[in-house]
Design an enzyme around this catalytic site. Structure first.
Site, PDB file in Angstrom:
ATOM      1  N   SER A 194     -12.895   3.369   8.401  1.00 52.87           N
ATOM      2  CA  SER A 194     -11.627   2.660   8.173  1.00 52.87           C
ATOM      3  C   SER A 194     -11.889   1.237   7.693  1.00 52.87           C
ATOM      4  CB  SER A 194     -10.787   2.659   9.444  1.00 52.87           C
ATOM      5  OG  SER A 194     -11.384   1.845  10.413  1.00 52.87           O
ATOM      6  N   ARG A 198     -10.467   0.449   4.039  1.00 50.91           N
ATOM      7  CA  ARG A 198      -9.339  -0.472   3.995  1.00 50.91           C
ATOM      8  C   ARG A 198      -9.605  -1.575   2.962  1.00 50.91           C
ATOM      9  NH1 ARG A 198      -9.620  -2.139   8.701  1.00 50.91           N
ATOM     10  NH2 ARG A 198      -8.229  -0.619   9.639  1.00 50.91           N
ATOM     11  N   ASN A 202      -7.653  -1.750  -0.754  1.00 48.44           N
ATOM     12  CA  ASN A 202      -6.817  -2.904  -1.108  1.00 48.44           C
ATOM     13  C   ASN A 202      -7.296  -3.576  -2.382  1.00 48.44           C
ATOM     14  OD1 ASN A 202      -4.563  -3.925   0.770  1.00 48.44           O
ATOM     15  ND2 ASN A 202      -6.073  -3.017   2.135  1.00 48.44           N
TER      16      ASN A 202
END
Lengths: 258, 157
Positions: A194, A198, A202
């Site tokens: 994660s 992440r 982004n």
């Protein structure tokens, strides 16, 4: 019709070109030279700046450089003290490094998308991806390093048997051992994945939007890219901050003995 | 997009960065922060102490001032008293002196009066004698009445 298809291909080609790394080698042993180069460069920048500040550090009235460096140190130290209650010589410097490095990675995203690849093209470099955090290798390198530290500290603080017990007997007690083990493994593995995804997601999306804006007619570009850049300024800081804080939290969880 | 050996390179770079930060960047910066914190705390404490000392000194100064005022008031009182005494004394002395002077003057006057009286008496007697002589010279034989004349003269003289 033909012209439209060609234009579409051109657009696709443009995007793909921007998202292709400068590579060397084959298969697994491929190296993304641009990612390696820019991350080392940015790491060097970070080290150079802070080393300079650290060398001149005095307890008297600080200069501008020292002031900034101390502000960062204080900021990171506050974050570490908020969630980590043990004593560790590693966690705070690690957090500072992560925050600054990731921020600098992300900041590369704010350079206009064609400038650095354009300069590269003039120098005969065919592909150039300037934002290291849009490369999964860069984000996973950090998150896997953090994961290794989590495992290391879990074993070190709780002992191998203590850590194994935690994996097997929590949260549902010894009678659901396989279930516990599965749950814990997923929980632990989710951390690095994660973390890395992440940040990657982004920044990749942000970069893609910049590329798409660059495809629009010139008079529309500033109208869109300026607000997006301002918004992105927030995102890149936030992502760096999240990566740092989650690292601190994961490591403090590893330090806690149940 | 694919995971490859770049990952290993990045991990090495990351490890080096963290190591360097841990070794050479964090400790001096953090230490200087701590030192400054300590310095500021010390400075504040010293300032507070100084303030207290100032208050103490002010109190002491006030006390000294009050004492000095009291003392000076005492001195002034004493001086006034003494001045009064001196005035009284000098008044007395002046009075006495005046009296003495008056006494002396009176004595002198008396003396002079006495003398004047004496002179007057002598002159009057001489005059009387002369008058008597002139009166008597016609009728009285000086030789016959010599005895009486000298008696009278003696009495007058």
């Amino acid at each position: 019709m033909a012209a439209e298809v060609h234009a579409a291909e051109g657009a696709t080609g443009y995007i793909v070109h921007h998202l292709t790394s400068l590579s060397a080698g084959e298969g697994f042993w491929t190296l993304h030279l641009d990612t390696l180069f820019f991350s080392a460069l940015l790491g060097g920048l970070f080290i150079w700046f802070f080393k300079q500040a650290a060398e001149k550090a005095t307890a008297d009235v600080p200069g501008l450089v020292q002031n900034f460096a101390e502000m960062m140190v204080e900021f990171v130290d506050t974050q570490v003290k908020d969630s980590f209650h043990g004593r560790s010589a590693l966690i705070a410097p690690l957090a500072l490094t992560i925050f600054c490095w990731v921020f600098l990675f992300n900041f590369m995203d704010l350079f206009p998308v064609d400038i650095l690849p354009g300069i590269g093209a003039l120098m005969g470099i065919e592909y150039l991806r300037v934002v290291p955090s849009t490369d999964l290798n860069a984000t996973f390198a950090m998150s896997i390093s953090v994961f290794c530290l989590i495992i290391f500290y879990s074993v070190k603080i709780k002992g191998p048997w203590g850590f194994a017990k935690e994996l097997m007997f929590q949260p549902f007690g010894p009678w659901l051992l396989p279930f516990n083990l599965l749950l814990k493994l997923v929980e632990e593995l989710a951390k690095p994945i994660s973390l890395a995804l992440r940040l990657f997601g982004n920044l990749y999306a942000g970069e893609l939007i910049f590329i798409l804006i660059a495809l629009l007619p010139w008079y529309l570009q500033p109208v869109l890219s300026f607000p997006w850049a301002i918004f992105h300024l927030l995102i890149i800081t936030l992502q760096a901050f999240i990566f740092m804080v989650l690292t601190i939290v994961y490591l403090s969880m590893a330090h806690e003995d149940h | 997009m694919s995971i490859n050996a770049t990952l290993i390179g990045q991990m090495i770079t990351f490890a080096l960065l963290v190591w360097f930060t841990m070794k050479y960047v964090w400790p001096p910066l953090f230490q200087s922060l701590e030192e400054r914190k300590k310095k500021i705390a010390e400075g504040l404490a010293a300032a507070e102490k100084g303030q207290e000392e100032i208050e103490l000194a002010e109190k002491r100064a006030k006390k000294v001032l009050r004492e000095a005022k009291e003392q000076s008031a005492d001195i002034v009182n004493l001086a006034q008293k003494r001045a009064g005494e001196i005035v009284e004394e000098s008044k007395d002395a002046a009075k006495k002196e005046g009296e003495r002077l008056a006494l002396a003057a009176r004595a002198q006057i008396d003396q002079e009066l006495q003398q004047v009286k004496e002179n007057l008496r002598r002159e009057v007697s001489a005059l009387a004698l002369t008058a008597a002589e002139q009166i008597l010279s016609a009728e009285i034989d000086k030789t016959k009445h010599q005895e009486i004349l000298s008696k009278v003269s003696n009495k007058l003289g």
